[in-house]
Design a protein around this motif. Structure first.
Motif, PDB file in Angstrom:
ATOM      1  N   ARG A  39     -13.468   6.087  -2.762  1.00 57.98           N
ATOM      2  CA  ARG A  39     -13.193   4.663  -2.578  1.00 57.98           C
ATOM      3  C   ARG A  39     -14.142   3.914  -3.496  1.00 57.98           C
ATOM      4  O   ARG A  39     -15.356   3.922  -3.282  1.00 57.98           O
ATOM      5  N   LYS A  41     -14.739   0.204  -5.107  1.00 59.33           N
ATOM      6  CA  LYS A  41     -14.347  -1.206  -5.005  1.00 59.33           C
ATOM      7  C   LYS A  41     -15.135  -2.050  -5.991  1.00 59.33           C
ATOM      8  O   LYS A  41     -16.342  -1.864  -6.167  1.00 59.33           O
ATOM      9  N   ASN A  50     -11.480  -6.072  -2.479  1.00 59.38           N
ATOM     10  CA  ASN A  50     -11.004  -4.951  -1.677  1.00 59.38           C
ATOM     11  C   ASN A  50     -10.088  -4.017  -2.455  1.00 59.38           C
ATOM     12  O   ASN A  50      -9.428  -3.179  -1.875  1.00 59.38           O
ATOM     13  N   LYS A  51     -10.054  -4.161  -3.753  1.00 55.68           N
ATOM     14  CA  LYS A  51      -9.143  -3.380  -4.589  1.00 55.68           C
ATOM     15  C   LYS A  51      -9.855  -2.166  -5.180  1.00 55.68           C
ATOM     16  O   LYS A  51     -11.046  -2.196  -5.481  1.00 55.68           O
ATOM     17  N   GLN A  52      -9.078  -1.094  -5.355  1.00 53.29           N
ATOM     18  CA  GLN A  52      -9.595   0.122  -5.971  1.00 53.29           C
ATOM     19  C   GLN A  52      -9.843  -0.132  -7.463  1.00 53.29           C
ATOM     20  O   GLN A  52      -9.055  -0.805  -8.130  1.00 53.29           O
TER      21      GLN A  52
END
Length: 152
Positions: A39, A41, A50-52
């Motif tokens: 994960r 961010k 909140n985005k990859q």
């Protein structure tokens, strides 16, 4: 021009692996599997916080089955890569893909030296995929490998 980080990221994840071996006499069977969850961010902007991060897949897994008998050996390799985002807002992405490869060979021993001849077929099912946007990876490819080992 000099590269430099202009943002901030928070990266966390987990990796797991397992292996199984069976070796009765001249026969050998090895199974290895791995999985990673990453994960990543971008925390430098609230609109994409909140985005990859781009080009970092959330899920990745692989498995290798190796079989050998005396001087003969063979292996099957499977690799799965999850969705890869190509834009920071995660609106565009590369599809997940699964690639399989097969390898087989024979090892010749000469006193203290050895030669290993191996045939490899990568992307055996000719899967069409990309790891970077607009740069397709090769389809099925064949390799003939000769490895020589000399002991001094």
């Amino acid at each position: 021009w000099v590269t430099g980080n202009i943002g901030s990221a928070n990266t966390s994840g987990i990796e797991a692996s397992a292996s199984l071996k069976y070796n009765p006499g001249s026969f050998s069977l090895n199974l290895n599997a791995g999985y990673s969850y990453t994960r990543a961010k971008d925390i430098s902007s609230e609109e994409i916080s909140n985005k990859q991060l781009i080009y970092i897949p959330l899920h990745k897994a692989n498995g290798i089955l190796q079989v050998s008998y005396r001087n003969l050996s063979s292996s099957w390799i499977t690799s799965v890569t999850g969705r890869i985002y190509t834009t920071s807002d995660n609106s565009s992405y590369l599809d997940n893909y699964l690639v399989n490869s097969l390898s087989g060979g024979y090892k010749l021993n000469f006193n203290e030296h050895s030669a290993d001849i191996r045939l490899k077929i990568e992307n055996i099912f000719n899967v069409s995929y990309q790891t970077i946007a607009y740069f397709p990876q090769p389809g099925r490819t064949y390799f003939l490998v000769l490895s020589l080992r000399f002991k001094t």
